[in-house]
Design a protein around this motif. Structure first.
Motif, PDB file in Angstrom:
ATOM      1  N   ARG A 224      44.124  43.625  46.237  1.00 31.29           N
ATOM      2  CA  ARG A 224      44.553  44.012  45.187  1.00 31.29           C
ATOM      3  C   ARG A 224      43.297  44.495  44.420  1.00 31.29           C
ATOM      4  O   ARG A 224      43.786  44.843  43.205  1.00 31.29           O
ATOM      5  CB  ARG A 224      44.773  42.549  44.287  1.00 31.29           C
ATOM      6  N   ARG A 225      42.030  44.101  44.120  1.00 27.02           N
ATOM      7  CA  ARG A 225      41.151  44.298  43.204  1.00 27.02           C
ATOM      8  C   ARG A 225      40.886  45.854  44.187  1.00 27.02           C
ATOM      9  O   ARG A 225      40.471  46.963  43.279  1.00 27.02           O
ATOM     10  CB  ARG A 225      39.902  43.757  43.567  1.00 27.02           C
ATOM     11  N   ALA A 254      44.959  40.475  39.135  1.00 24.05           N
ATOM     12  CA  ALA A 254      44.162  41.218  39.782  1.00 24.05           C
ATOM     13  C   ALA A 254      44.424  42.337  38.436  1.00 24.05           C
ATOM     14  O   ALA A 254      42.955  43.257  37.730  1.00 24.05           O
ATOM     15  CB  ALA A 254      44.390  41.610  41.215  1.00 24.05           C
ATOM     16  N   GLU A 258      41.375  43.838  36.307  1.00 25.92           N
ATOM     17  CA  GLU A 258      40.439  45.089  35.739  1.00 25.92           C
ATOM     18  C   GLU A 258      41.133  45.735  34.742  1.00 25.92           C
ATOM     19  O   GLU A 258      39.662  46.191  34.701  1.00 25.92           O
ATOM     20  CB  GLU A 258      41.961  45.936  36.915  1.00 25.92           C
TER      21      GLU A 258
END
Ligand SMILES: [Zn+2]
Ligand SMILES: [Zn+2]
Length: 297
Positions: A224-225, A254, A258
């Protein structure tokens, strides 16, 4: 049985809708008594939710104020007593702090949120959205009253200095392609009534999603990152010192992480997160299978 929710599902403000709106405000008890958006039963306490569904709400009590996950005893009592850390945060947040200083999640993702939020997100059900914003607002008010706002100071996110101004609300943006496809931005629709309720500025233009990311469902945290790196950009210009990111559901965190990291890197001193529901990772105390079925953007 006809679905009572459909009466308000269109969401187009035209003459007829405006007329109905006036009628509804003037004659609420006679024409449209509150009606449960989950089961269709009679609403309770002036809300579009019945007493049974209110009682079933899985309020996210006893969670880590930073990531909103439950503070479970099995997370390791020795870690909790580590003198180097504040006991108010979970071990994960103390070992690798997320870029947001606080998370207010009204409920855990499960019944009746698993009915309410998809109706709001994918079917533009405004009654469900109104209720979701009400639940989130109540949770924010409760968290502030309980002093959880002091979490900022406790994690040393900001050195002692002048008190920062009230935060600016920023809905977690959708990519324009996703927005076109859905025709509806649920984070923005949640942030609007919250901005009114708390008298805060709404800046839907501050953060932009520049990259359409693959659906996050089914990806592990690391994937996901990577999927999200560089997904957001901050609008050039003066920045507010404090931002609250608003969204419907936090799954792994995530996307919100972000977005928060992007804002922090651009110079925003404090970022916090407000979500209606927190999905628990599989295996967490209180996690249900429903958490795995969250459709995240
Ligand atoms: Zn109900
Ligand atoms: Zn935590």
């Amino acid at each position: 049985m006809p679905d009572p929710v459909n009466r308000t599902a269109a969401g187009r403000v035209d003459g007829l809708a405006a007329l109905f709106g006036r009628l509804r405000r003037g004659w609420p008890a006679l024409l449209w008594p509150p009606c449960c958006v989950v089961c269709g039963g009679p609403g309770a306490g002036g809300r579009d939710l019945c007493a049974e569904c209110v009682a079933a709400l899985p309020w996210n009590i006893g969670a880590c104020p930073r990531c909103a996950l439950p503070m479970t005893p099995q997370a390791g009592p020795d870690k909790y007593s580590d003198p180097g850390f504040s006991p108010r945060f979970c071990p994960d947040c103390r070992e690798s702090p997320p870029p947001f200083a606080r998370t207010v999640a009204a409920c855990r993702y499960g019944f009746p949120l698993d009915r309410l939020l998809p109706r709001f997100k994918f079917h533009a059900d405004l009654a469900a959205g109104r209720l979701a914003a009400q639940l989130l607002g109540d949770a924010v008010a409760a968290a502030d009253a309980a002093g959880a706002v002091g979490a900022f100071e406790a994690v040393g996110a900001v050195a002692a200095g002048p008190v920062l101004p009230p935060p600016v609300l920023v809905p977690l943006p959708l990519h324009t392609a996703r927005l076109r496809e859905r025709g509806y931005d649920q984070a923005l629709e949640l942030a609007r009534p919250l901005a009114r309720r708390f008298g805060l500025l709404l800046r839907a233009d501050l953060l932009r999603r520049v990259r359409a990311t693959a659906p996050q469902t089914g990806l592990h945290a690391g994937e996901r990152r990577r999927n999200l790196a560089g997904a957001f950009v901050v609008r050039p210009g003066p920045l507010p010192p404090r931002v609250v990111l608003v969204d419907d559901v936090m799954t792994t965190g995530a996307s919100l992480g972000e977005a928060a990291a992007t804002l922090r890197a651009a110079g925003v001193a404090q970022v916090e997160v407000w979500v209606v529901a927190r999905a628990l990772p599989p295996g967490a105390a209180g996690a249900s299978d429903a958490g795995g079925a969250v459709q995240s953007a």
